[in-house]
Structure formats: structure tokens, C-alpha cells
Design an enzyme around this catalytic site. Structure first.
Site, mmCIF file in Angstrom:
data_model
loop_
_atom_site.group_PDB
_atom_site.id
_atom_site.type_symbol
_atom_site.label_atom_id
_atom_site.label_comp_id
_atom_site.label_asym_id
_atom_site.label_seq_id
_atom_site.Cartn_x
_atom_site.Cartn_y
_atom_site.Cartn_z
ATOM 1 N N GLY A 29 1.197 -1.065 -0.161
ATOM 2 C CA GLY A 29 0.072 0.232 -0.272
ATOM 3 C C GLY A 29 0.525 0.849 -0.145
ATOM 4 O O GLY A 29 2.448 1.055 -0.893
ATOM 5 N N ASN A 30 -0.128 2.450 0.713
ATOM 6 C CA ASN A 30 1.012 3.708 0.439
ATOM 7 C C ASN A 30 0.526 4.711 1.446
ATOM 8 O O ASN A 30 -0.585 4.235 1.843
ATOM 9 C CB ASN A 30 1.406 4.561 -1.099
ATOM 10 N N ARG A 31 0.547 5.485 1.447
ATOM 11 C CA ARG A 31 0.918 6.572 2.471
ATOM 12 C C ARG A 31 -0.462 7.695 2.251
ATOM 13 O O ARG A 31 -1.148 8.875 2.710
ATOM 14 C CB ARG A 31 1.829 6.997 3.172
ATOM 15 N N SER A 32 -1.143 7.686 0.761
ATOM 16 C CA SER A 32 -2.522 8.582 0.824
ATOM 17 C C SER A 32 -3.424 8.257 1.140
ATOM 18 O O SER A 32 -4.154 7.071 2.297
ATOM 19 C CB SER A 32 -2.546 8.347 -0.532
#
Ligand code: C5P
Length: 227
Positions: A29-32
């Protein structure tokens, strides 16, 4: 901004961070947080547009207002593949498309059906590149359709940020690119943002900073100047 300067415009907005499954319990995943894209959707709807909001993973209660807005239809798309299909369909009926989602660049080649166990102290994941959704939308663009991208860039200073933004705008072929600086301590969970807008003139034509809602209004002002 006037309350109805986007009246009857049909817009599609993507938001949030995609999650690429590794096994039944894990993902890349990512931090958005999804906050900026949701703000873009709310700003458009509040100014009279009909909004199709395609949301990947968003933080906490970020979607709540959008879910109850009479001019916003929310659809979920959790992986890059789902987002690709949802945005292609949404773009088929949109005058303006804004890709604000943080789409994973890679997915896991073979997703495991069972939870991967610790074995010999290392694990290698085989990753394959995902399609660039925005590039596909640019390729299949409808006549008169305006396409907007976001670019989160790490840059040493404002000059580097601007140059990266101008190059990326041209490479992506979008009508407008909103460029924001990110870093370990900048840009993601925050309620505030600062962006440069680059259009096909290959110049920074506007800047906006402040709440994500103020940045969203500035984005729609910039879109209106192009239409
Ligand atoms: O090249 P980069 O990932 O920085 O481009 C960011 C822009 O491209 C964003 O608008 C993002 O939503 C979009 N994007 C996409 N599909 C991908 C990766 C990014 O549409 N696979």
C-alpha cells in the site's frame, strides 16, 4: 467561487491509495489518505457538478460527506486493476476526469491463496508493473474532455519541483497537472496541501496552498480557465 459555476458538468474523480494483495492478509500500500481527492469531488459537487467518485483505500471518515452528497455517487475500487476498470467506465461519461488516486505502480505477480509463512529469513516478491490508468484515459480521450492528473514529487527545492512537474505534464499528456511536494513529513495525512498547476503552456499557471478544500477550489478554477 460562485456556487454553480460547474453546473451540470459531469466529472469523474479518483481518490485514495490502492492496495495490491500479497496473500489473504497482506497488501502493498501507500500513505495516501484520500483527503485531497475527496476535497476535489466535494468542491465540484458544491459548485453544481455531478460527480462520480471512485475511491480506493481512504483513511477513517474521509468519505463520509461524499457518501451523503446528493450530487456524488461513490464507487469503491481497491486495487489498481479495479481502479483501471472503474475509471475507464467513468471517463466514458465525464466532461472532466481528475486522477487524484495514488495508484500502485506494481502488483504481486502471483497472489498466494494461503498466508505466506516465515521460512528461511528472507522473502522475495515478484512484482509486475501496473498499467498507467491516466495514460490510458489520455489515449481514449473523448472530444472536449479535460484530463487532470496529480503528481506527488520529492524535490530539493521549488525549482526542481517545477521542472519535474513540467516534464511530467508533457509526458502524461494531461491538460492540467497538480504538482505537490511530498516527503517523510510532508503531504500525506495532513489536512493542508500546497500545489503548483502546470498546463500545456508548459508553465506554472497557478499556485494554491492551504486547506485541501481551498486547493480543490483552485483546481476547479484552473480547469474552468482551460474549458
Ligand atoms: O507517474 P506518476 O505515478 O507520478 O503519475 C501520477 C498520476 O498518474 C496521478 O494522477 C495518478 O493518479 C496517475 N496514475 C495512474 N496509474 C498509475 C499510476 C499513476 O493513473 N498506474
Amino acid at each position: 467561487a460562485p456556487a454553480s459555476d460547474l453546473a451540470d458538468l459531469r466529472v469523474a474523480v479518483s481518490t485514495g491509495g490502492t492496495r495490491e494483495p500479497i496473500d489473504p492478509v497482506r497488501y502493498l500500500g501507500n500513505r495516501s489518505s484520500g483527503k485531497q481527492g475527496v476535497a476535489v469531488a466535494l468542491a465540484a459537487a458544491d459548485r453544481g457538478a455531478y460527480v462520480h467518485l471512485v475511491a480506493a483505500h481512504v483513511e477513517g471518515t474521509v468519505l463520509d460527506r461524499a457518501l451523503h452528497h446528493p450530487r456524488i455517487a461513490v464507487e469503491r475500487a481497491l486495487t489498481a486493476g479495479e481502479m483501471d476498470a472503474a475509471m475507464r467506465a467513468a471517463a466514458g461519461e465525464a466532461d472532466v476526469v481528475v486522477m487524484a488516486a495514488a495508484v500502485a505502480d506494481f502488483s504481486v505477480r502471483e497472489v498466494s491463496d494461503v498466508k505466506i509463512r516465515k521460512e528461511d529469513g528472507t522473502l522475495t516478491l515478484d512484482l509486475i508493473e501496473n498499467p498507467d490508468i491516466l495514460a490510458g484515459l489520455v489515449r481514449d480521450r473523448r472530444p472536449g474532455q479535460t484530463l487532470v492528473g496529480f503528481a506527488a514529487e520529492t524535490a530539493a527545492d521549488e525549482t526542481e519541483l517545477r521542472e519535474r512537474g513540467i516534464r511530467k505534464r508533457a509526458r502524461k499528456g494531461v491538460d492540467l497537472l497538480a504538482v505537490n511536494r511530498v516527503g517523510w513529513t510532508q503531504g500525506f495525512e495532513s489536512g493542508e496541501n500546497a500545489v503548483l498547476f502546470v498546463d500545456a503552456s508548459d508553465e506554472v499557471t497557478a499556485r494554491a496552498s492551504g486547506t485541501k478544500s481551498a486547493v480543490a477550489d483552485a483546481l476547479w478554477d484552473a480547469v474552468l480557465r482551460l474549458r
